[in-house]
Design an enzyme around this catalytic site. Sequence first.
Site, PDB file in Angstrom:
ATOM      1  N   ARG A 109      87.086   9.177  28.865  1.00  0.00           N
ATOM      2  CA  ARG A 109      88.027  10.022  28.217  1.00  0.00           C
ATOM      3  C   ARG A 109      87.469  11.260  27.494  1.00  0.00           C
ATOM      4  O   ARG A 109      86.482  10.828  26.634  1.00  0.00           O
ATOM      5  CB  ARG A 109      89.324   9.429  27.492  1.00  0.00           C
ATOM      6  CG  ARG A 109      90.148   8.548  28.011  1.00  0.00           C
ATOM      7  CD  ARG A 109      91.100   9.361  28.850  1.00  0.00           C
ATOM      8  NE  ARG A 109      92.111   8.349  29.516  1.00  0.00           N
ATOM      9  CZ  ARG A 109      91.895   7.987  30.827  1.00  0.00           C
ATOM     10  NH1 ARG A 109      91.111   8.078  31.575  1.00  0.00           N
ATOM     11  NH2 ARG A 109      93.008   7.193  31.125  1.00  0.00           N
ATOM     12  N   GLU A 111      91.960  18.827  28.851  1.00  0.00           N
ATOM     13  CA  GLU A 111      91.921  19.079  30.232  1.00  0.00           C
ATOM     14  C   GLU A 111      92.984  20.101  30.381  1.00  0.00           C
ATOM     15  O   GLU A 111      94.359  19.510  29.781  1.00  0.00           O
ATOM     16  CB  GLU A 111      92.092  17.602  30.999  1.00  0.00           C
ATOM     17  CG  GLU A 111      90.744  16.880  30.794  1.00  0.00           C
ATOM     18  CD  GLU A 111      91.030  15.625  31.367  1.00  0.00           C
ATOM     19  OE1 GLU A 111      91.724  15.136  32.067  1.00  0.00           O
ATOM     20  OE2 GLU A 111      89.954  14.885  31.314  1.00  0.00           O
ATOM     21  N   HIS A 132      88.362  15.326  36.701  1.00  0.00           N
ATOM     22  CA  HIS A 132      89.126  13.973  36.336  1.00  0.00           C
ATOM     23  C   HIS A 132      89.633  13.388  37.812  1.00  0.00           C
ATOM     24  O   HIS A 132      90.793  12.830  37.938  1.00  0.00           O
ATOM     25  CB  HIS A 132      90.184  13.823  35.517  1.00  0.00           C
ATOM     26  CG  HIS A 132      90.706  12.852  34.677  1.00  0.00           C
ATOM     27  ND1 HIS A 132      91.163  12.617  33.539  1.00  0.00           N
ATOM     28  CD2 HIS A 132      90.731  11.320  35.241  1.00  0.00           C
ATOM     29  CE1 HIS A 132      91.510  11.388  33.072  1.00  0.00           C
ATOM     30  NE2 HIS A 132      90.905  10.720  34.199  1.00  0.00           N
TER      31      HIS A 132
HETATM   32  N1  LIG Z   1      87.705   9.071  35.122  1.00  0.00           N
HETATM   33  C1  LIG Z   1      88.570   8.477  35.575  1.00  0.00           C
HETATM   34  O1  LIG Z   1      89.320   8.907  36.382  1.00  0.00           O
HETATM   35  C2  LIG Z   1      88.905   7.047  34.933  1.00  0.00           C
HETATM   36  C3  LIG Z   1      88.741   6.714  33.684  1.00  0.00           C
HETATM   37  N2  LIG Z   1      88.858   5.312  33.193  1.00  0.00           N
HETATM   38  C4  LIG Z   1      88.588   5.268  31.644  1.00  0.00           C
HETATM   39  O2  LIG Z   1      87.539   4.359  31.623  1.00  0.00           O
HETATM   40  C5  LIG Z   1      87.946   3.322  30.746  1.00  0.00           C
HETATM   41  C6  LIG Z   1      87.379   1.999  30.853  1.00  0.00           C
HETATM   42  O3  LIG Z   1      87.957   1.106  32.111  1.00  0.00           O
HETATM   43  P1  LIG Z   1      87.485  -0.505  32.298  1.00  0.00           P
HETATM   44  O4  LIG Z   1      85.964  -0.367  32.490  1.00  0.00           O
HETATM   45  O5  LIG Z   1      88.361  -0.692  33.510  1.00  0.00           O
HETATM   46  O6  LIG Z   1      87.804  -0.992  30.898  1.00  0.00           O
HETATM   47  P2  LIG Z   1      87.258  -2.441  30.378  1.00  0.00           P
HETATM   48  O7  LIG Z   1      88.376  -2.825  29.387  1.00  0.00           O
HETATM   49  O8  LIG Z   1      86.992  -3.243  31.624  1.00  0.00           O
HETATM   50  O9  LIG Z   1      85.972  -1.927  29.579  1.00  0.00           O
HETATM   51  C7  LIG Z   1      86.191  -1.319  28.612  1.00  0.00           C
HETATM   52  C8  LIG Z   1      84.759  -1.839  27.634  1.00  0.00           C
HETATM   53  O10 LIG Z   1      84.552  -1.055  26.416  1.00  0.00           O
HETATM   54  C9  LIG Z   1      84.296  -1.860  25.473  1.00  0.00           C
HETATM   55  N3  LIG Z   1      84.792  -1.310  24.110  1.00  0.00           N
HETATM   56  C10 LIG Z   1      86.054  -1.117  23.813  1.00  0.00           C
HETATM   57  N4  LIG Z   1      85.865  -0.564  22.669  1.00  0.00           N
HETATM   58  C11 LIG Z   1      84.749  -0.698  22.145  1.00  0.00           C
HETATM   59  C12 LIG Z   1      84.237   0.112  21.016  1.00  0.00           C
HETATM   60  N5  LIG Z   1      84.790   0.615  19.889  1.00  0.00           N
HETATM   61  N6  LIG Z   1      82.725   0.172  20.999  1.00  0.00           N
HETATM   62  C13 LIG Z   1      81.846  -0.470  22.048  1.00  0.00           C
HETATM   63  N7  LIG Z   1      82.563  -1.056  23.389  1.00  0.00           N
HETATM   64  C14 LIG Z   1      83.855  -1.119  23.311  1.00  0.00           C
HETATM   65  C15 LIG Z   1      84.970  -3.305  25.799  1.00  0.00           C
HETATM   66  O11 LIG Z   1      84.146  -4.441  25.164  1.00  0.00           O
HETATM   67  P3  LIG Z   1      84.669  -4.894  23.874  1.00  0.00           P
HETATM   68  O12 LIG Z   1      85.978  -5.296  23.659  1.00  0.00           O
HETATM   69  O13 LIG Z   1      83.504  -6.283  23.702  1.00  0.00           O
HETATM   70  O14 LIG Z   1      84.071  -4.110  22.823  1.00  0.00           O
HETATM   71  C16 LIG Z   1      85.012  -3.317  27.322  1.00  0.00           C
HETATM   72  O15 LIG Z   1      83.836  -4.050  27.799  1.00  0.00           O
HETATM   73  C17 LIG Z   1      89.615   3.279  30.701  1.00  0.00           C
HETATM   74  O16 LIG Z   1      90.166   2.983  29.549  1.00  0.00           O
HETATM   75  C18 LIG Z   1      89.886   4.659  30.978  1.00  0.00           C
HETATM   76  O17 LIG Z   1      89.988   5.549  30.018  1.00  0.00           O
HETATM   77  C19 LIG Z   1      89.259   4.639  33.832  1.00  0.00           C
HETATM   78  C20 LIG Z   1      89.391   4.618  35.322  1.00  0.00           C
HETATM   79  C21 LIG Z   1      89.393   5.911  35.974  1.00  0.00           C
HETATM   80  O1  LIG Z   2      91.548   8.026  34.305  1.00  0.00           O
HETATM   81  C1  LIG Z   2      92.089   7.162  34.971  1.00  0.00           C
HETATM   82  C2  LIG Z   2      92.764   5.935  34.569  1.00  0.00           C
HETATM   83  O2  LIG Z   2      92.892   5.149  35.457  1.00  0.00           O
HETATM   84  O3  LIG Z   2      92.561   5.393  33.512  1.00  0.00           O
END
Ligand SMILES: NC(=O)C1=CN([C@@H]2O[C@H](COP(=O)(O)OP(=O)(O)OC[C@H]3O[C@@H](n4cnc5c(N)ncnc54)[C@H](OP(=O)(O)O)[C@@H]3O)[C@@H](O)[C@H]2O)C=CC1
Ligand SMILES: O=CC(=O)O
Length: 321
Positions: free
Chosen positions: A237, A266, A285
């Site tokens: 994000r 954005e 995005h």
């Molecule tokens: N560009 C695009 O079009 C897209 C963007 N996204 C973005 O990607 C993000 C991640 O998606 P996804 O991988 O599926 O989510 P997940 O929940 O699988 O992974 C997020 C990871 O971040 C870690 N995390 C959360 N908070 C913190 C913190 N404060 N410090 C360090 N690590 C942290 C979590 O581990 P832990 O809890 O152990 O900290 C977890 O492993 C979404 O929330 C979305 O915003 C997603 C899809 C498409």
């Molecule tokens: O930004 C896209 C999402 O799936 O989150």
Amino acid sequence: MKIFATRVIPPDGLELLQRAGLTVTQWTEKRGLSAAELIAHCQQYDALLLASDNHIDRAFLEQCRHLKIIALLSVGYDKVDVAAANDLRIPVTNTPGVLSAATADTAFLLMLSVARKAFFHYKRILRGDWNFSEPTANLGIDLEGKTLGIWGLGNIGHVMAKRCVSAFGMKVIYHNRGRNEAAEKELGAVRVSFEALLAQSDVLSVHTALTPETTGMFNKAVFSQMKPSAIFINTARGAIHNEGDLIAALQQGVIWGAGLDVTNPEPMQPDNPLLDMPTVAVLPHIGSATVETRNAMSVMAAKNILAAFNGTPLPNQVTSL
Ligand SMILES: NC(=O)C1=CN([C@@H]2O[C@H](COP(=O)(O)OP(=O)(O)OC[C@H]3O[C@@H](n4cnc5c(N)ncnc54)[C@H](OP(=O)(O)O)[C@@H]3O)[C@@H](O)[C@H]2O)C=CC1
Ligand SMILES: O=CC(=O)O
């Protein structure tokens, strides 16, 4: 039961809902709906399929208490006040997992594009500036054997790490609040402190959700702890990085390059200085924007809606950040 979709929905999910006898009305205009328009539309519907970037705040939810579900066509749910939805007993669902590969591919694409200055070279060709034979001009950097740092090694971060290990033999370090034992076992990923992640990463890729804790995390002080040769990638994000600080860090050589699929704000405006920098690649995005992935997301959202109408457990309900 009637569903309102804030954008045109990919065909697989749409068909699933229609085959179940549900009426789906889609917002087909290019412009998005204003908050007031969305509230007005929702009055006539039982479910909202949210495929736009409208904010779903407490004021919206209080005026749409009748909704049986708000099904997001995204994994990120930072635009929804989930605590307020919980208070008002309106379930919210998202689409985890099915978009991980496509989004990781976008992060990988940005990383390689920045390393080889691909967007910059493409713009040179458009200007008629081919000049390929100069041995020392406009060189990129190799990724082979470099260190990939992942901030937020979850679903998407794991696939990104896998791509980087198999393509370039990169060493993976990460920082999460907890451990990702699956990635440690499969990829030899090593969990390090946030400070070590900054100091050791050749490529630092952000994959955390946007939360109060992660908002604005990558600022001047944080960029200054990274290597001057580092590439910063953000496909999570835009609000996770401070854009002014990122511009300054690149202009002053504090870091080497940046690849962004998400910007702050954005859309990014065409006169943004980042767009003129040789070691920057920006995409609008499109992380999950493939035919297969968007269809899979729409099926997941449709299944959540069907479960809400059938009174069965929701497969992908989100209840907290
Ligand atoms: N560009 C695009 O079009 C897209 C963007 N996204 C973005 O990607 C993000 C991640 O998606 P996804 O991988 O599926 O989510 P997940 O929940 O699988 O992974 C997020 C990871 O971040 C870690 N995390 C959360 N908070 C913190 C913190 N404060 N410090 C360090 N690590 C942290 C979590 O581990 P832990 O809890 O152990 O900290 C977890 O492993 C979404 O929330 C979305 O915003 C997603 C899809 C498409
Ligand atoms: O930004 C896209 C999402 O799936 O989150």
